[in-house]
Design an enzyme around this catalytic site. Structure first.
Site, PDB file in Angstrom:
ATOM      1  N   LYS A 129      81.168  26.532 -92.380  1.00  0.00           N
ATOM      2  CA  LYS A 129      82.183  26.694 -91.919  1.00  0.00           C
ATOM      3  C   LYS A 129      82.903  25.465 -91.029  1.00  0.00           C
ATOM      4  O   LYS A 129      84.162  25.304 -91.108  1.00  0.00           O
ATOM      5  CB  LYS A 129      82.410  28.002 -91.037  1.00  0.00           C
ATOM      6  N   GLU A 137      91.947  33.054 -85.843  1.00  0.00           N
ATOM      7  CA  GLU A 137      91.513  34.542 -85.196  1.00  0.00           C
ATOM      8  C   GLU A 137      90.119  34.580 -86.053  1.00  0.00           C
ATOM      9  O   GLU A 137      89.788  33.860 -87.204  1.00  0.00           O
ATOM     10  CB  GLU A 137      92.617  35.459 -85.974  1.00  0.00           C
ATOM     11  N   SER A 178      74.244  29.610 -97.378  1.00  0.00           N
ATOM     12  CA  SER A 178      75.623  29.239 -96.672  1.00  0.00           C
ATOM     13  C   SER A 178      75.411  28.863 -95.036  1.00  0.00           C
ATOM     14  O   SER A 178      76.087  28.252 -94.442  1.00  0.00           O
ATOM     15  CB  SER A 178      76.524  30.229 -96.762  1.00  0.00           C
TER      16      SER A 178
HETATM   17  C1  LIG Z   1      81.580  33.391 -92.708  1.00  0.00           C
HETATM   18  C2  LIG Z   1      80.276  33.204 -93.506  1.00  0.00           C
HETATM   19  C3  LIG Z   1      80.187  33.590 -95.000  1.00  0.00           C
HETATM   20  C4  LIG Z   1      81.355  34.177 -95.738  1.00  0.00           C
HETATM   21  O1  LIG Z   1      82.461  33.542 -95.778  1.00  0.00           O
HETATM   22  P1  LIG Z   1      83.088  32.802 -97.193  1.00  0.00           P
HETATM   23  O2  LIG Z   1      84.530  32.371 -96.955  1.00  0.00           O
HETATM   24  O3  LIG Z   1      82.922  33.812 -98.448  1.00  0.00           O
HETATM   25  O4  LIG Z   1      81.891  31.841 -97.441  1.00  0.00           O
HETATM   26  C5  LIG Z   1      78.960  33.327 -95.807  1.00  0.00           C
HETATM   27  N1  LIG Z   1      77.983  32.982 -95.004  1.00  0.00           N
HETATM   28  C6  LIG Z   1      77.996  32.447 -93.839  1.00  0.00           C
HETATM   29  C7  LIG Z   1      76.710  32.089 -93.095  1.00  0.00           C
HETATM   30  C8  LIG Z   1      79.132  32.646 -93.033  1.00  0.00           C
HETATM   31  O5  LIG Z   1      78.975  32.181 -91.641  1.00  0.00           O
END
Ligand SMILES: *Cc1c(COP(=O)(O)O)cnc(C)c1O
Length: 387
Positions: free
Chosen positions: A89, A111, A372
């Site tokens: 993010k 938000e 992610s």
């Molecule tokens: C917020 C988040 C997501 C989901 O958000 P996307 O916009 O779909 O990427 C996925 N993995 C992690 C670790 C997150 O913090």
């Protein structure tokens, strides 16, 4: 690029900006300038320097040897979990904070539902000394106490929203109201590839660094790239530079919750229909009379009833396959990664890992899983699941 947004802000049938009249000046200002700023040499230089020394990019593309042996294929993990703040993010919030400075905005609003986007926004604002206000539903504030504390420590003001269901959509309404009233000095940072045009493309461009790096780090093309999908920002980041390489199979994994046949799921493309959510045309989970259905996922970051418009388009033109896995399948996949590789993944990312169970492999396949985020924030869920 064949799949890029068109002049009107659409990807095929999806996208656009279904916004109140009062928001037109804000959106217009952003739309007329963001591409120019993103492509400006000084901007690119500042962003890439911070991505390197502050975020820790490029993140490794790690060949997961024991996981590969377990499945009989070559599995690589793109280590977004090693980014500063523990997930992808920050790629977006840092880019948007630099963009806000170029637009002479000194005040940032956002938000947040689970709090992850709020923390990433507060982090980038602290780095650049910008005022940061995060709207959050009162119910989410109770549920996500550690992230609320983090945001406050980082100097952000967390404004509780007591209207409606006291969750994400009510916080979004408040943020939009704030933006309308403070257009001159305020930039609104949206956290995924959702919302009105130009946000889906803006966030896509900022997350595309993930696939740009994968391409540089890999010998030849992968056969598959797999990522979890909430709003879809880490997935599009991992897919973007492969979209025109049609031999690469791209797979987005949604949160199935307790299963798509139950009423506790967040698998938008499996269960949704066309409609407008957060000011853009896409798929969303809704009743026959258009009420948004409360989603469910064990993972707060995937607990979203919509999906970004580019994903809706990629689904309809069949460039990306969208599947889903259940809460339990994600937990099992997390345990497998912990024990085979010594990595504790975020619950969101565990959904992508769980898809490996549904694949059949050739021994020469090269599969990239976008990891992610890391699992520190999910410890209590993992502990409860184990007992
Ligand atoms: C917020 C988040 C997501 C989901 O958000 P996307 O916009 O779909 O990427 C996925 N993995 C992690 C670790 C997150 O913090």
């Amino acid at each position: 690029m064949k799949y890029d947004v068109d002049e009107q802000g659409f990807y095929g049938d999806f996208g656009g900006a279904f916004i109140p009249e009062m928001l037109h000046p804000n959106i217009q200002e952003l739309k007329s300038s963001y591409r120019k700023i993103l492509n400006d040499d000084a901007f690119k230089k500042e962003l890439s320097s911070l991505l390197k020394d502050y975020v820790g990019r490029p993140t490794p593309l790690y060949f997961a040897k024991r996981l590969s042996e377990h499945y009989g294929a070559n599995i690589y993990l793109k280590r977004e979990d090693l980014c500063h703040t523990g997930a992808h993010k920050i790629n977006n919030t840092l880019g948007q904070v630099l963009l806000a400075q170029r637009l002479n905005k000194s005040r940032i609003i956002a938000e947040t539902g689970a709090g992850q986007h709020g923390v990433a926004t507060a982090t980038a604002c602290a780095l650049k000394g910008l005022e940061c206000i995060v709207y959050m539903g009162a119910k989410d504030i109770e549920r996500q106490a550690p992230n609320v504390s983090r945001m406050k420590m980082l100097g952000a003001e967390v404004r509780p929203v007591h209207s409606g269901s006291k969750t994400l959509k009510d916080a979004t309404n408040e943020a939009i109201r704030d933006w309308i009233n403070n257009q001159d000095d305020t930039h609104y940072i949206i956290g995924s590839v959702v919302g009105p045009d130009p946000y889906p493309d803006l966030v896509t461009q900022l997350q595309a660094i993930i696939s740009e790096e994968i391409k540089n780090q890999m010998d030849g093309l992968p056969t598959h790239v797999v990522a979890c999908v909430g709003g879809g920002s880490n997935a599009i980041g991992a897919f973007y530079h492969f979209l025109e390489d049609e031999t690469v199979d791209l797979i987005g994994v949604e949160a199935g919750g307790l299963g798509v046949k139950t009423d506790k799921s967040a698998a938008t493309l499996a269960l949704g229909s066309r409609g407008v959510l957060h000011a853009s045309m896409s798929y969303l989970m809704q009743t026959s009379d258009g009420q948004v259905i409360e989603p469910h996922s064990i993972s707060a970051g995937l607990d979203y009833p919509g999906i970004g418009p580019l994903h809706a388009h990629l689904h309809d033109c069949k460039r990306v396959l969208y599947s889903n896995v259940t809460d339990q399948e994600a937990l099992d996949a997390a345990n497998r990664l912990m024990q085979l590789e010594g990595i504790i993944p975020a619950l969101e990312s565990s959904h992508a890992l769980a898809y490996l169970e549904k694949m059949t492999f050739n021994s020469t396949d090269k599969i990239v899983i976008n990891l992610s985020g890391r699992g520190d924030k999910d410890m209590s869920t993992y502990i409860n699941a184990a007992t």
